[in-house]
Design a protein around this motif. Sequence first.
Motif, PDB file in Angstrom:
ATOM      1  N   LYS A 174      40.821  36.849  37.832  1.00 37.07           N
ATOM      2  CA  LYS A 174      40.069  37.551  38.889  1.00 37.07           C
ATOM      3  C   LYS A 174      38.728  38.040  38.360  1.00 37.07           C
ATOM      4  N   GLN A 175      38.739  38.567  37.140  1.00 37.07           N
ATOM      5  CA  GLN A 175      37.495  39.049  36.523  1.00 37.07           C
ATOM      6  C   GLN A 175      36.506  37.900  36.322  1.00 37.07           C
ATOM      7  N   ARG A 176      37.012  36.742  35.852  1.00 32.76           N
ATOM      8  CA  ARG A 176      36.170  35.574  35.644  1.00 32.76           C
ATOM      9  C   ARG A 176      35.584  35.082  36.976  1.00 32.76           C
ATOM     10  N   GLN A 219      35.085  36.901  39.730  1.00 30.10           N
ATOM     11  CA  GLN A 219      34.110  37.891  40.195  1.00 30.10           C
ATOM     12  C   GLN A 219      32.801  37.760  39.414  1.00 30.10           C
ATOM     13  N   SER A 220      32.879  37.530  38.110  1.00 30.37           N
ATOM     14  CA  SER A 220      31.674  37.353  37.301  1.00 30.37           C
ATOM     15  C   SER A 220      30.906  36.112  37.728  1.00 30.37           C
ATOM     16  N   ARG A 269      45.760  43.368  29.928  1.00 30.87           N
ATOM     17  CA  ARG A 269      45.546  42.716  31.221  1.00 30.87           C
ATOM     18  C   ARG A 269      46.384  41.453  31.315  1.00 30.87           C
ATOM     19  N   ASP A 299      44.726  38.978  36.119  1.00 35.87           N
ATOM     20  CA  ASP A 299      43.614  39.935  36.101  1.00 35.87           C
ATOM     21  C   ASP A 299      42.393  39.326  35.424  1.00 35.87           C
TER      22      ASP A 299
END
Length: 143
Positions: free
Chosen positions: A103-105, A107-108, A96, A100
């Motif tokens: 973005k994941q952090r 969203q979490s 990743r 990416d």
Amino acid sequence: MLRTPAFPIFPGPIFVGTILFGMAFAAHANTLYKCADAKGAIAFQSEPCPANARTMATRDYIPEAAAPIPAPERTKASSTPIRIATTHRERRASKRTPRDIAKQRCQSAKLAEQAYRDRRGLDISFEQLRKISDRTVEACWGL
């Protein structure tokens, strides 16, 4: 000669319907208590005030129906099967990117904030709300 009584034995469907309708609402009515303790702290609750607090007011109410909880959105599964990288070059290419990961952090953090708000409901102070919102802003900064 047959006489009819002044009050019929069966009062009629309208009368019975009215009684049943009233009983249905009476069964769902609740009482809200406003209590004050010795220090003057006010509490609203659905149970009677404890012995060390005095009842300041009571009010009957009919609770509103709870809003249905929406089902979580599901993403459509891709039509291509998932392939696991087997060679070193394929594994390195499938890593990743930092964007990416960010973005994941983000969203979490958003999901954690929503779960916290759902769990606490209306029992949340401004400071707690600001703190959880700051965490989300920090996680999503720069995206």
